[in-house]
Design an enzyme around this catalytic site. Structure first.
Site, PDB file in Angstrom:
ATOM      1  N   HIS A 303      -9.781 -13.420  28.571  1.00 46.94           N
ATOM      2  CA  HIS A 303     -10.309 -13.933  27.306  1.00 46.94           C
ATOM      3  C   HIS A 303      -9.141 -13.978  26.315  1.00 46.94           C
ATOM      4  O   HIS A 303      -8.572 -12.942  25.984  1.00 46.94           O
ATOM      5  CB  HIS A 303     -11.416 -12.992  26.820  1.00 46.94           C
ATOM      6  N   HIS A 346     -12.052  -4.013  20.803  1.00 47.98           N
ATOM      7  CA  HIS A 346     -10.753  -3.986  20.150  1.00 47.98           C
ATOM      8  C   HIS A 346     -10.796  -3.321  18.781  1.00 47.98           C
ATOM      9  O   HIS A 346     -11.859  -3.140  18.192  1.00 47.98           O
ATOM     10  CB  HIS A 346     -10.151  -5.391  20.033  1.00 47.98           C
ATOM     11  N   GLU A 352     -12.210  -8.398   9.559  1.00 44.31           N
ATOM     12  CA  GLU A 352     -12.972  -9.550  10.033  1.00 44.31           C
ATOM     13  C   GLU A 352     -14.338  -9.625   9.346  1.00 44.31           C
ATOM     14  O   GLU A 352     -15.187  -8.769   9.557  1.00 44.31           O
ATOM     15  CB  GLU A 352     -13.171  -9.458  11.545  1.00 44.31           C
ATOM     16  N   HIS A 376     -16.176  -6.155  10.232  1.00 45.18           N
ATOM     17  CA  HIS A 376     -15.399  -5.213  11.031  1.00 45.18           C
ATOM     18  C   HIS A 376     -14.058  -5.058  10.331  1.00 45.18           C
ATOM     19  O   HIS A 376     -13.185  -5.910  10.443  1.00 45.18           O
ATOM     20  CB  HIS A 376     -15.261  -5.726  12.472  1.00 45.18           C
ATOM     21  N   HIS A 382     -14.748  -2.456  17.505  1.00 44.99           N
ATOM     22  CA  HIS A 382     -15.955  -3.246  17.722  1.00 44.99           C
ATOM     23  C   HIS A 382     -15.813  -4.034  19.025  1.00 44.99           C
ATOM     24  O   HIS A 382     -14.768  -4.025  19.651  1.00 44.99           O
ATOM     25  CB  HIS A 382     -16.241  -4.167  16.537  1.00 44.99           C
TER      26      HIS A 382
HETATM   27 FE   LIG Z   1     -12.952  -8.628  16.178  1.00 44.21          FE
END
Ligand SMILES: [Fe+2]
Length: 448
Positions: A303, A346, A352, A376, A382
């Site tokens: 990803h 991460h 964010e 976040h 998260h």
């Molecule tokens: Fe994130």
């Protein structure tokens, strides 16, 4: 004398591909609502056509490097010095500006249900609710993330923001922006950017509206570098639309509201300041349809980092470290093999702020609905909730279309402070962090 036969040339105009707009990002545009209103080959003639006044608006210092230099020349009925009178402070409502330390909420990942659209009469000026602030508007760094809820058009009222550039992310209901530079009409899934200092009013063409608003205190949003991706894909410059010139000649009382230094200031004019008959330059409002974003992703395994979904980036002084990135999660195919396809777990130095325009987001099974928000913050972990983790860990990895979904992120290098409004809103979900509770110990040293 030789005669050269010139073959007939068929030409077509590109004006009108999207009627009322000009295509391109950061172009040197020129447009006039009356023929000959725009001076040819000069900016400030001794006398402008039609008795107009010439005026420059600068979005960057005069001496900014050429690729970051922003200014436009406006040819208007009255100069902007006639657009200001004696200002008085007015209530800022729920609009907050960084630095804002009015409330301390316990550290944690946060999520909100959609802010309801009330029945109260709310214009754009009174309908902004600040969720977070970051950085310091006074030093022109950082941002604020707002939600707007609008139930009334602005009438005989104009607004401009000296504190920052405004990026609207429409989520529900169309908006019509009547600006100095022309008219922009936008619908959900489109974004609209109004540069710092540009006057406008917001109208509702089709009923109440709700959406997200990023107030960028720093340098203007620009297109991100593409690096090895090359000359195409992501947000393509031709899909950004700037309006053609339009003006109103209206000699009746109009309120001008200015956001300056975190406060709202008001004055009354005897006329509409949206009186620009012609303009040229590269400092102008624009819109972009997020559904035109050409997503690039993994066609092998793993990803990739979400930066592949960057639509716009507002840089800071540190290369690669954005004051704000606008990132989206659009419709796309997931085809990666032997891969946990949703975002990985991460922790991030960037903060964010995420919203959902429509559909469902792949890393959440419940609790994140269109119009909702998750936050976040800097170095708070998260990732997928436990149901999403279980589903993605056991899914058959055939090609899957992630259809009917559009989420976005305002990502900033600065920690985001939650306002008192957001910290005490009934829409704040008290149990958000519980979504990871089911991620129990699975470790077994006997089973490699
Ligand atoms: Fe994130």
């Amino acid at each position: 004398m030789n005669r050269i036969d010139i073959p007939a040339i068929n030409s077509a105009t590109s004006v009108g591909v999207t009627p009322g707009y000009m295509s391109g990002f950061g172009n040197s545009f020129e447009t006039e609502a009356l023929p000959g209103a725009l001076p040819i080959g000069r900016n400030s003639p001794q006398r402008c056509a039609y008795g107009l006044y010439a005026e420059q608006i600068s979005g960057s210092p005069f001496t900014a490097p050429r690729d970051a230099n922003e200014r436009s020349w406006l040819y208007r009925i009255r100069p902007s010095v006639r657009h200001s009178g004696r200002f008085a402070k007015r209530d800022t409502g729920l609009w907050r500006t960084a630095p804002c330390h009015e409330h301390e909420i316990a550290l944690g990942q946060l999520r909100w249900d959609p802010q309801p659209i009330p029945n109260d009469p709310l214009t754009f000026v009174t309908g902004v609710r600040t969720i977070t602030t970051a950085g310091d508007a006074g030093t022109q760094t950082g941002m604020a993330a707002h939600v707007y809820v609008i139930t009334r058009s602005m009438v005989d009222q104009t607004f401009y923001n000296a504190d920052g550039e405004l990026l609207f992310v429409l989520q529900q209901g169309a908006l019509r922006f009547v600006t100095e530079f022309g008219v922009i009409t936008a619908e959900p899934a489109e974004i609209v950017v109004i540069p710092r200092g540009v006057k406008f009013r917001v109208e509702l063409p089709s009923g109440p509206a709700r959406g997200y608003l990023c107030e960028n205190y720093g340098g203007a949003f620009r297109l991100p570098e593409r690096g090895p991706i090359g000359a195409n894909c992501l947000a393509n410059a031709r899909d950004f639309l700037t309006p053609v010139a339009a003006y109103e000649e209206k000699d009746s009382p109009t309120e001008l509201v200015v956001k300056w230094g975190g406060a709202l200031w008001t004055t009354t004019l005897g006329h509409s300041p949206l009186d620009v008959v012609a303009w040229h330059g590269n400092y102008a409002p624009y819109k972009y349809d997020l559904r035109r974003f050409a997503a690039v992703g993994s066609i092998s395994f793993d990803h990739p980092d979400p930066s592949i979904f960057s639509v716009l980036s507002a840089p800071s002084e540190t290369p690669g470290t954005a004051n704000i990135d606008l990132v989206i999660f659009p419709e796309r195919w997931a085809v990666a093999e032997n891969t946990f396809r949703p975002p990985w777990y991460h922790m991030n130095v960037m903060s964010e702020f995420m919203g959902l325009i429509y559909g469902a987001y792949e890393a959440r099974t419940t609790g994140f609905t269109p119009g909702g928000i998750s936050l976040h913050n800097c170095m708070l972990p998260h990732g997928p909730d436990h149901e999403a983790f279980a589903a993605a860990s056991n899914a058959e990895l055939k090609p899957v279309k992630l259809a009917g979904t559009l989420a976005f992120m305002f990502e900033t290098r600065f920690p985001q402070k939650v306002t008192a409004y957001a910290a005490t809103a009934p829409t704040l979900q008290p149990d958000y962090a519980d979504c990871w509770k089911g991620l129990t110990k699975r470790f077994d040293p006997t089973k490699p």
